[in-house]
Motif scaffolding. Structure first.
Motif, PDB file in Angstrom:
ATOM      1  N   MET A   1       0.570  -0.244   0.005  1.00 21.17           N
ATOM      2  CA  MET A   1      -0.565  -0.083   1.693  1.00 21.17           C
ATOM      3  C   MET A   1       0.071  -1.463   2.413  1.00 21.17           C
ATOM      4  N   ARG A   9       0.018   6.970   8.819  1.00 19.47           N
ATOM      5  CA  ARG A   9      -0.876   7.691   8.656  1.00 19.47           C
ATOM      6  C   ARG A   9      -1.827   8.111  10.183  1.00 19.47           C
TER       7      ARG A   9
ATOM      8  N   LEU B  97     -12.017   4.761   5.406  1.00 18.20           N
ATOM      9  CA  LEU B  97     -10.669   5.002   6.677  1.00 18.20           C
ATOM     10  C   LEU B  97      -9.812   6.624   6.210  1.00 18.20           C
ATOM     11  N   PHE B 100      -6.541   7.962   5.054  1.00 20.73           N
ATOM     12  CA  PHE B 100      -6.813   7.238   3.217  1.00 20.73           C
ATOM     13  C   PHE B 100      -6.835   8.024   2.563  1.00 20.73           C
ATOM     14  N   GLU B 104      -6.439   3.729  -1.472  1.00 17.82           N
ATOM     15  CA  GLU B 104      -5.438   3.351  -0.182  1.00 17.82           C
ATOM     16  C   GLU B 104      -6.786   2.802   0.536  1.00 17.82           C
ATOM     17  N   GLU B 107      -7.017  -0.352  -1.020  1.00 14.16           N
ATOM     18  CA  GLU B 107      -6.035  -1.343  -0.800  1.00 14.16           C
ATOM     19  C   GLU B 107      -5.422  -2.373   0.706  1.00 14.16           C
ATOM     20  N   ALA B 108      -6.512  -1.110   1.136  1.00 11.81           N
ATOM     21  CA  ALA B 108      -6.567  -1.604   2.491  1.00 11.81           C
ATOM     22  C   ALA B 108      -7.313  -3.143   2.480  1.00 11.81           C
ATOM     23  N   ALA B 109      -8.265  -3.389   1.777  1.00 12.47           N
ATOM     24  CA  ALA B 109      -9.493  -4.581   2.004  1.00 12.47           C
ATOM     25  C   ALA B 109      -8.101  -5.682   1.066  1.00 12.47           C
TER      26      ALA B 109
END
Lengths: 454, 222
Positions: A1, A9, B97, B100, B104, B107-109
């Protein structure tokens, strides 16, 4: 990511909008690149046909028509020129060489240029580059033909094949086949990239004999069959009826005896003269040319055209249209930029929450700004890449159409010095279009957009 | 030596232009691992207080210290990054999100954390697996409400925050799921040693917290 995942996305989440935006940019870039690539190639192609001749003398009404007919084989020149006039021009000390030509016949739609063997020695279809032979040689005797590369490819004729020429063109109602006269292929030329690639060359004497024979038949009261059906039946007898007018039996030419015709002065007509003026060593242009041309016009009433000047005029006209097309392409490009802006702007309302969440997770305003700008630029990059592909395909198609219909070999030329600016311009414009949505994203209030919906 | 204090608020005041104080907190401190319920009616300024703690709003007066650093003394990207690394947030509507996957989202954090990028996926996987999420590739709309809440919790604690701010975390859940969610949030915070400040107007939550207060008791509007 990573940031790219977020951009990807975002783009795939609005697939329809992404695809239409990319297509809009691609069409604009493709159009612009095709026009620019064809323009450069077009100028070369226009200049290629007249080669090293300085003047074209013709009975046509205007210099432009004379060049279009005499060099680009648009139509058969209208008025004939008597042979003694040619001899007079040839004898002028200011003239280095003069090559007589006669047009009016064709073979399977390919124009016939009756001329003298010297054309292959003196005239260069592209200045500085002479003819090159794919096979055989130039004609030396009567009823021999040399094929331009495209005429050879289009008709399928090879060395020693035989054929009958058509008086007029196959779509001319008055067209008819000169059945009594069988021509033999003695040479095939390599491509020159100009209109002569479509030509079938033969000597003047043969053409004069064919037409003298017709004159005699008319005088004797013979009825000559005319019409389209005849124009396509080029064969000798039933066994050749479906042979598209050419005979691949090599012995046939030897079996056939072409009639020998006594020519009168009235039969010795030509329709054009390629002239190269005598120049000083190292000089490309003759100082005597304008005076020579003026005298000739005044004395004989001929149209005396300087092909390079006429091509220049023609190209100026084409360029004007080209400017309009380019302006249109730029308008489309700007519109595509607006389309990108609208697509991203519209997506902002649904993306505000996503932006707010990313901010909570640690993303800075600057990074959010960068994400939107990158997405916008990426739409431009994709559009530019697809546009480049479209341009290559469009160039090939356009060059095929020009080659087929006008005989111009216009191979698109891509110069990095202008392709790169166009592509960079498209990407830059796309990035610029992302500015407003990016500022909106930058200014998105996190607190407001984290509130529960409803 | 690491400070044991996770959160310290002093004289914090906030008002929307020309209005009375929405937030008025004289003093509030939470040690690492400590958990507190902050109650108050709708519009009492609970969410605004959390936004102030997270550095998403600018106070009119006072200070907020997270892990010993004054949040509002940090500016721009520096504050955003500090928030991402030290503050976890859980929302009523989860705020996952969309588009996503669950993986993910966690993972974004981690994207903004100090955890090396090569460890992000494995760490997110382990967290989700620990919370019983098997369909890690599923998008939020493909998950049940309870599963979405668990993904949101996993995301909030992914960076090992010093303090977790939970804004009405069970308001979208039925009582059974709400109890499970709170069990999870409190358990994870204890496990990670993070302070938990939970704001809720749900009276049923009171029993879950030893330390409780209303905004009015802290000095703000009741």
């Amino acid at each position: 990511m990573n940031d790219f995942t977020i951009i990807r996305r975002s783009m795939t989440g609005r697939m329809f909008s992404t695809v239409t935006t990319v297509v809009t940019v691609a069409v604009a870039v493709g159009l612009l690149l095709t026009l620019l690539s064809m323009k450069n190639a077009g100028r070369q192609a226009f200049e290629r046909g007249s080669g090293n001749m300085h003047l074209l003398i013709s009975g046509d009404a205007s210099p432009m028509v004379a060049v279009l007919n005499g060099v680009f084989y648009a139509n058969a020149p209208a008025k004939p020129i008597a042979w003694e006039k040619y001899e007079g021009i040839m004898a002028d000390p200011r003239v280095e060489w003069a090559i007589p030509t006669q047009q009016g016949d064709s073979y399977e739609g390919y124009p016939v240029l009756a001329t003298v063997p010297e054309i292959f020695e003196k005239f260069q279809p592209e200045a500085g580059r002479g003819w090159e032979w794919a096979a055989g040689r130039g004609f030396t005797g009567n009823f021999e033909v040399v094929l331009g590369s495209e005429a050879a490819a289009g008709t399928g004729l090879k060395l020693r094949d035989t054929l009958n020429l058509t008086h007029g063109t196959s779509n001319d109602r008055a067209a008819h086949v000169h059945e009594e006269f069988v021509y033999t292929v003695v040479g095939v030329l390599r491509p020159t990239g100009g209109p002569h690639d479509r030509a079938v060359f033969t000597n003047l004497e043969s053409t004069w004999m064919v037409h003298a024979n017709e004159r005699m038949e008319r005088e004797a009261g013979h009825d000559h069959s005319h019409g389209d059906e005849h124009a396509h039946d080029h064969s000798h007898g039933d066994e050749h009826a479906h042979d598209h007018g050419h005979d691949h039996d090599h012995d046939h030419a030897h079996e056939h005896e072409n009639p020998v015709i006594e020519l009168t002065d009235g039969d010795r007509l030509i329709t054009g003269i390629y002239v190269k003026m005598a120049t000083r060593p190292g000089a490309k242009v003759s100082a005597a040319m304008p005076q020579f041309a003026a005298e000739l016009r005044a004395r004989s009433g001929f149209t005396v055209a300087a092909p390079s000047d006429e091509m220049g005029k023609l190209f100026t006209i084409v360029s004007r249209v080209d400017v309009i097309f380019r302006a249109l392409a730029v308008v489309v490009l700007v519109s595509s930029g607006i389309a990108i802006m609208l697509a991203l702007y519209n997506s902002m309302s649904e993306r505000r929450r996503q932006i707010a969440v990313l901010r909570v997770l640690g993303s800075s305003r600057g990074r959010i700004f960068g994400l939107v700008m990158t997405e916008s630029a990426l739409l431009g990059v994709l559009g530019a890449a697809v546009g480049l592909g479209l341009s290559v395909v469009g160039g090939v198609l356009a060059s095929g159409v020009l080659r087929q219909n006008v005989g111009l070999v216009v191979s698109p030329v891509y110069g990095i010095q202008w392709v790169l600016p166009v592509l960079m311009g498209a990407v830059g414009l796309a990035a610029l279009a992302g500015l407003v949505p990016a500022v909106m994203a930058y200014r998105t209030s996190v607190a407001k957009n984290l509130k529960p919906i409803g | 030596m690491q400070s044991t204090q996770a959160l310290r608020i002093e004289g914090l005041k906030f008002a929307y232009s020309g209005e009375e104080w929405v937030v008025d907190v004289r003093e509030l401190a939470l040690a690492r691992g400590e958990q507190m319920l902050l109650s108050g009616g709708s519009g009492s300024g609970k969410s605004t207080l959390l936004h102030l703690i997270a550095g998403l709003e600018e106070p009119d007066a006072g200070t907020v210290e997270v892990a010993g650093r004054k949040m509002h003394a940090l500016h721009g990207a520096q504050r955003d990054l500090y928030r991402g690394r030290h503050v976890g947030m859980i929302f009523q509507t989860f705020n996952l999100l969309h588009g996503f996957s669950a993986l993910e989202n966690v993972e974004a954090a981690l994207m903004f954390s100090e955890v090396p990028a090569r460890e992000h996926r494995e760490r997110a996987r382990a967290l989700l697996a620990g919370l019983g999420i098997e369909r890690m590739g599923a998008r939020p709309d493909q998950l049940s409400v309870g599963q979405q809440q668990r993904v949101a919790v996993a995301r909030a604690v992914a960076c090992d925050p010093v303090v977790v701010l939970a804004d009405e975390p069970t308001a979208s859940l039925d009582p059974e799921n709400a109890a499970m969610a709170m069990e999870l949030i409190q358990g994870l915070c204890r496990e990670k040693g993070a302070a938990l400040l939970c704001v809720s107007h749900d009276p049923g939550m009171r029993a879950r917290f030893e330390r409780r207060a209303s905004l009015g008791e802290l000095g703000g509007r009741a």
